[in-house]
Design a protein around this motif. Structure first.
Motif, PDB file in Angstrom:
ATOM      1  N   ILE B 197       1.085   0.996  -5.888  1.00 14.93           N
ATOM      2  CA  ILE B 197       0.654   0.600  -4.375  1.00 14.93           C
ATOM      3  C   ILE B 197       0.586  -0.707  -4.345  1.00 14.93           C
ATOM      4  O   ILE B 197       1.250  -1.240  -3.448  1.00 14.93           O
ATOM      5  CB  ILE B 197      -0.654   1.494  -3.941  1.00 14.93           C
ATOM      6  CG1 ILE B 197      -0.215   3.080  -4.110  1.00 14.93           C
ATOM      7  CG2 ILE B 197      -1.261   0.982  -2.744  1.00 14.93           C
ATOM      8  CD1 ILE B 197      -1.670   3.935  -4.283  1.00 14.93           C
ATOM      9  N   ASP B 198      -0.134  -1.432  -5.136  1.00 19.70           N
ATOM     10  CA  ASP B 198      -0.003  -2.987  -5.335  1.00 19.70           C
ATOM     11  C   ASP B 198       1.316  -3.430  -4.969  1.00 19.70           C
ATOM     12  O   ASP B 198       1.657  -4.289  -4.058  1.00 19.70           O
ATOM     13  CB  ASP B 198      -0.891  -3.498  -6.298  1.00 19.70           C
ATOM     14  CG  ASP B 198      -2.314  -3.250  -6.582  1.00 19.70           C
ATOM     15  OD1 ASP B 198      -2.729  -3.106  -5.503  1.00 19.70           O
ATOM     16  OD2 ASP B 198      -3.084  -3.760  -7.500  1.00 19.70           O
ATOM     17  N   ALA B 199       2.278  -3.155  -5.840  1.00 20.53           N
ATOM     18  CA  ALA B 199       3.425  -3.631  -5.895  1.00 20.53           C
ATOM     19  C   ALA B 199       4.328  -3.148  -4.721  1.00 20.53           C
ATOM     20  O   ALA B 199       5.006  -4.289  -4.284  1.00 20.53           O
ATOM     21  CB  ALA B 199       4.194  -3.000  -7.130  1.00 20.53           C
ATOM     22  N   LEU B 200       4.221  -1.966  -4.304  1.00 21.26           N
ATOM     23  CA  LEU B 200       5.189  -1.700  -3.154  1.00 21.26           C
ATOM     24  C   LEU B 200       4.404  -2.387  -2.045  1.00 21.26           C
ATOM     25  O   LEU B 200       5.360  -2.915  -1.193  1.00 21.26           O
ATOM     26  CB  LEU B 200       4.838  -0.193  -2.902  1.00 21.26           C
ATOM     27  CG  LEU B 200       5.479   0.826  -3.920  1.00 21.26           C
ATOM     28  CD1 LEU B 200       5.184   2.149  -3.599  1.00 21.26           C
ATOM     29  CD2 LEU B 200       6.930   0.518  -4.207  1.00 21.26           C
ATOM     30  N   VAL B 201       3.088  -2.636  -1.723  1.00 19.66           N
ATOM     31  CA  VAL B 201       2.782  -3.166  -0.547  1.00 19.66           C
ATOM     32  C   VAL B 201       3.287  -4.516  -0.476  1.00 19.66           C
ATOM     33  O   VAL B 201       3.544  -5.232   0.258  1.00 19.66           O
ATOM     34  CB  VAL B 201       1.242  -3.103  -0.224  1.00 19.66           C
ATOM     35  CG1 VAL B 201       0.684  -4.228   0.572  1.00 19.66           C
ATOM     36  CG2 VAL B 201       0.678  -1.798  -0.209  1.00 19.66           C
ATOM     37  N   GLY B 202       3.216  -5.214  -1.741  1.00 21.42           N
ATOM     38  CA  GLY B 202       3.779  -6.726  -2.044  1.00 21.42           C
ATOM     39  C   GLY B 202       5.197  -6.562  -1.573  1.00 21.42           C
ATOM     40  O   GLY B 202       5.723  -7.669  -0.909  1.00 21.42           O
ATOM     41  N   GLN B 203       5.930  -5.738  -1.865  1.00 18.88           N
ATOM     42  CA  GLN B 203       7.381  -5.600  -1.640  1.00 18.88           C
ATOM     43  C   GLN B 203       7.692  -5.430  -0.163  1.00 18.88           C
ATOM     44  O   GLN B 203       8.651  -6.151   0.446  1.00 18.88           O
ATOM     45  CB  GLN B 203       7.789  -4.393  -2.239  1.00 18.88           C
ATOM     46  CG  GLN B 203       9.245  -3.985  -2.311  1.00 18.88           C
ATOM     47  CD  GLN B 203       9.520  -2.667  -3.268  1.00 18.88           C
ATOM     48  OE1 GLN B 203       9.346  -3.000  -4.437  1.00 18.88           O
ATOM     49  NE2 GLN B 203       9.839  -1.687  -2.451  1.00 18.88           N
TER      50      GLN B 203
END
Lengths: 216, 216
Positions: B197-203
């Motif tokens: 979720i951290d990575a996807l939100v950043g993306q």
């Protein structure tokens, strides 16, 4: 090269091309016999004779492409030197692959082939040997990680794994969409690389909610 | 249920379990005969008798898991209502899958099975039918996109495709690492979801370098 050696070399090349295409379009269940036929070989054992097992054949296809990708990567590495710009290093991760795919022309089959090999439980060792353990790639990952000193080591590793998976599978899906004539969000491989680099930089810079505990 | 019906149902279940495990550990090239044997069926045609083709068998495995994933997703959708928090919607995309994998216990085989099906040129249609076209998933993507009004439509689509690929393959790699006892960056499926979720939100929040031109 003797006439015979030239003929053997041409046959091997025909088999490599036919195999890559059949794997890309029909999957890894394609048999050596189907590949021999598609390569125009009267002898159904041509794959076995020239390459040995299916694993050996897959390795030969992977090796030849990875050598070319390596050349793009070494050229880019020569240009970036000691950059501390995350985007520059992300480019070194993405563009050697997209430049190779662009150079193959359209249709290409390698991206779909490679994504399947990377996902297959038996064949993925080939991807690791032929692609992921190359010193030039490890150098890129080192350069990337040096731009992210504040990120916990486990998260750096997690996000580099994510980057690899994303590049592999986004390129495979784009190649399939091009082959099937369905729409793609980007007009060119160069634009695809830009979209990937944007997303990867966002991913690497994203705040970390919980510093994970290593489960080794 | 009659004795005979119960026996048929138990045999079908044994075949489903054996097939999922063999596909996960040995790849999609595993034959119906090997599956029949591993399921303890004296009859080598048991798969054919109970399921038809390999494609039908793959669909049956996928369907049963997707029904369970759907239940997690519907429960979460019931809680988020009209949220405009991107992280909440990212959770609705990631956690129904990681909660299902956690519920399967360890070892599980479904994530490796599903990643191969999604990557296979012939079988991926099953993933599309059984998972990607579910109205509840489309509702989650709609909720996500509503949080990103400034993002060009093509980039929203590109990044949602990226999210799907990332969830699929990160979970498959983690499942493999757990099965093989190699290290994983996260201790639990719950932590894995947080990392995703951290990575996807950043993306999703990453700036867009070039607004792409649609190539439909």
């Amino acid at each position: 090269m003797s006439v015979r050696a030239k003929r053997v070399s041409a046959t091997r090349e025909q088999i490599l091309v036919a195999a890559e295409r059949l794997f890309a379009e029909h999957g890894l269940t394609v048999s050596n016999r189907q590949i021999s036929e598609a390569a125009g070989q009267g002898n159904n054992f041509a794959v076995g004779y020239h390459f040995g097992t299916k694993t050996d054949l897959v390795r030969a296809i992977m090796h030849s492409h990875q050598e070319q990708i390596e050349r793009h990567r070494l050229r880019m590495l020569g240009q970036v030197a000691e950059s501390t710009d995350l985007r520059v290093w992300a480019s070194c991760l993405v563009r050697p692959y997209t430049e190779h795919l662009a150079a193959l022309g359209s249709p290409s089959w390698f991206a779909r082939f490679a994504a399947q090999v990377a996902t297959d439980p038996m064949l993925r060792a080939i991807m690791i040997d032929e692609a992921l353990l190359r010193p030039s790639l490890l150098r890129v990952i080192e350069g990337l990680h040096a731009c992210l000193p504040a990120l916990p080591e486990e998260v750096r590793r997690e996000r580099s794994d994510m980057a690899r998976l994303l590049i592999e599978h986004v390129c495979a899906e784009r190649e399939r969409a091009l082959a099937e004539g369905t729409g793609t969000p980007r007009a060119t491989w160069d634009d695809t690389a830009t979209g990937l680099i944007d997303a990867l930089v966002g991913q690497w810079l994203a705040p970390v909610t919980n510093a994970p505990v290593m489960n080794a």
